[in-house]
Design a protein around this motif. Sequence first.
Motif, PDB file in Angstrom:
ATOM      1  N   GLN A 187     -32.876 -53.243   0.971  1.00 49.77           N
ATOM      2  CA  GLN A 187     -32.840 -51.883   1.489  1.00 49.77           C
ATOM      3  C   GLN A 187     -33.318 -51.803   2.930  1.00 49.77           C
ATOM      4  O   GLN A 187     -32.906 -50.927   3.680  1.00 49.77           O
ATOM      5  CB  GLN A 187     -33.705 -50.966   0.629  1.00 49.77           C
ATOM      6  CG  GLN A 187     -33.105 -50.667  -0.736  1.00 49.77           C
ATOM      7  CD  GLN A 187     -33.965 -49.686  -1.505  1.00 49.77           C
ATOM      8  OE1 GLN A 187     -35.173 -49.862  -1.630  1.00 49.77           O
ATOM      9  NE2 GLN A 187     -33.350 -48.644  -2.002  1.00 49.77           N
ATOM     10  N   SER A 188     -34.189 -52.700   3.337  1.00 50.42           N
ATOM     11  CA  SER A 188     -34.735 -52.663   4.694  1.00 50.42           C
ATOM     12  C   SER A 188     -34.038 -53.656   5.606  1.00 50.42           C
ATOM     13  O   SER A 188     -34.625 -54.145   6.558  1.00 50.42           O
ATOM     14  CB  SER A 188     -36.240 -52.964   4.649  1.00 50.42           C
ATOM     15  OG  SER A 188     -36.484 -54.234   4.070  1.00 50.42           O
ATOM     16  N   SER A 227     -36.901 -50.550  13.367  1.00 51.55           N
ATOM     17  CA  SER A 227     -37.896 -49.813  12.586  1.00 51.55           C
ATOM     18  C   SER A 227     -39.265 -49.894  13.245  1.00 51.55           C
ATOM     19  O   SER A 227     -39.978 -48.889  13.360  1.00 51.55           O
ATOM     20  CB  SER A 227     -37.954 -50.360  11.159  1.00 51.55           C
ATOM     21  OG  SER A 227     -38.949 -49.707  10.412  1.00 51.55           O
ATOM     22  N   LYS A 255     -33.665 -42.675  15.167  1.00 52.65           N
ATOM     23  CA  LYS A 255     -33.740 -42.204  13.771  1.00 52.65           C
ATOM     24  C   LYS A 255     -32.357 -42.191  13.125  1.00 52.65           C
ATOM     25  O   LYS A 255     -32.218 -42.529  11.942  1.00 52.65           O
ATOM     26  CB  LYS A 255     -34.371 -40.817  13.722  1.00 52.65           C
ATOM     27  CG  LYS A 255     -35.863 -40.800  14.047  1.00 52.65           C
ATOM     28  CD  LYS A 255     -36.504 -39.460  13.729  1.00 52.65           C
ATOM     29  CE  LYS A 255     -35.972 -38.359  14.624  1.00 52.65           C
ATOM     30  NZ  LYS A 255     -36.644 -37.060  14.352  1.00 52.65           N
ATOM     31  N   LEU A 256     -31.333 -41.815  13.890  1.00 47.97           N
ATOM     32  CA  LEU A 256     -29.974 -41.819  13.347  1.00 47.97           C
ATOM     33  C   LEU A 256     -29.518 -43.233  13.013  1.00 47.97           C
ATOM     34  O   LEU A 256     -28.895 -43.477  11.975  1.00 47.97           O
ATOM     35  CB  LEU A 256     -29.006 -41.171  14.343  1.00 47.97           C
ATOM     36  CG  LEU A 256     -29.119 -39.657  14.514  1.00 47.97           C
ATOM     37  CD1 LEU A 256     -28.296 -39.189  15.701  1.00 47.97           C
ATOM     38  CD2 LEU A 256     -28.667 -38.942  13.250  1.00 47.97           C
ATOM     39  N   THR A 276     -30.746 -44.740   9.774  1.00 43.77           N
ATOM     40  CA  THR A 276     -30.142 -44.241   8.534  1.00 43.77           C
ATOM     41  C   THR A 276     -28.801 -44.895   8.241  1.00 43.77           C
ATOM     42  O   THR A 276     -28.151 -44.539   7.262  1.00 43.77           O
ATOM     43  CB  THR A 276     -29.935 -42.716   8.596  1.00 43.77           C
ATOM     44  OG1 THR A 276     -28.992 -42.397   9.637  1.00 43.77           O
ATOM     45  CG2 THR A 276     -31.240 -42.007   8.864  1.00 43.77           C
ATOM     46  N   PRO A 286     -26.021 -46.992   6.670  1.00 47.73           N
ATOM     47  CA  PRO A 286     -25.971 -47.586   5.330  1.00 47.73           C
ATOM     48  C   PRO A 286     -25.519 -49.032   5.352  1.00 47.73           C
ATOM     49  O   PRO A 286     -24.468 -49.388   4.848  1.00 47.73           O
ATOM     50  CB  PRO A 286     -24.950 -46.692   4.607  1.00 47.73           C
ATOM     51  CG  PRO A 286     -24.003 -46.283   5.700  1.00 47.73           C
ATOM     52  CD  PRO A 286     -24.848 -46.138   6.938  1.00 47.73           C
TER      53      PRO A 286
END
Length: 305
Positions: free
Chosen positions: A48-49, A211, A234-235, A238, A240
Amino acid sequence: MDEGNSSQKVEVESAYEVLISFEFVFILHFVNETMGITDKLCQALQNQSQDILDAMHLVSSTKKLIQQFRDEKWDDLLATVISFCKEHGLDFPDMNARYVARFGRSRHQQEDFRNEHYYKVDIFNAGIDYQLQELNHRFSEHVMELLTLSSALDPREAYESFRVSDICSLVDNFYPIDFTDDEKNDLKKELDLYKYDVVQHLGFKNLKNISELCQCMVRIRKSEYYLLIYRVIKLVLTLPVSTATIERAFSTMNVIKTDLCNKMEDEFLSNAMMLFIERDIAAIISMDSIIDDFENLKRRRVPFS
């Protein structure tokens, strides 16, 4: 021997014939080789990261290795399979002989159709081409462009060569509705100053990914001065890159929407799936707080407390 045992014996013998066939052995070795190439990428995409820049490089490297395997490794694979068959006493066909299907009906009717053509073209090439097609579908040129432009924010790349034009292109091409025209102009000015202010900061070169860059900007209070750049970061965070969340959602749907609960509305299903997927977070929420929130939604005839 009764009829049931006789039928089972026939099935076992048929299965055994398939397992010791050259075609089955060839496919096992082929799958083992291809999975060895794609294994690291598959594991990374379940994370996930997963870092965007690492994912981009890993996808490109995997594509190149698969293509190299297709172009250069046919002879090596065939030699390995034949050597395995000799070592274990299994039959193997003459690659120059005409192909005859052992199991089922052959799709090929040509008189000069050889075994080598079947194993190389119909299995080896077709299997690799399918994998490349899936990778190209999931990571198209459009997606790769997005990842490439996003990598301009990566501190490991930016410290050596900060690319203002790539970040502006990223906003123009992929986030047009998130920024007004005036904000896009202001972003260019922010980036010019950010290049010398933040990128040259002593702690910047020790950052490992986007991050950490986001956390660093908050920590040194640069997020308050570079609001537009902080929004872009920040965009990008996100994006995927990982499919793990999507796969967990589909798995969760099978658990929640059973035959006994197949008429629930979409909103209720979505809420139930969210609680199931994020059950680690839900576990720390007390039952009393849930009751209080439910009670505060509207006045009720019977008070809860």
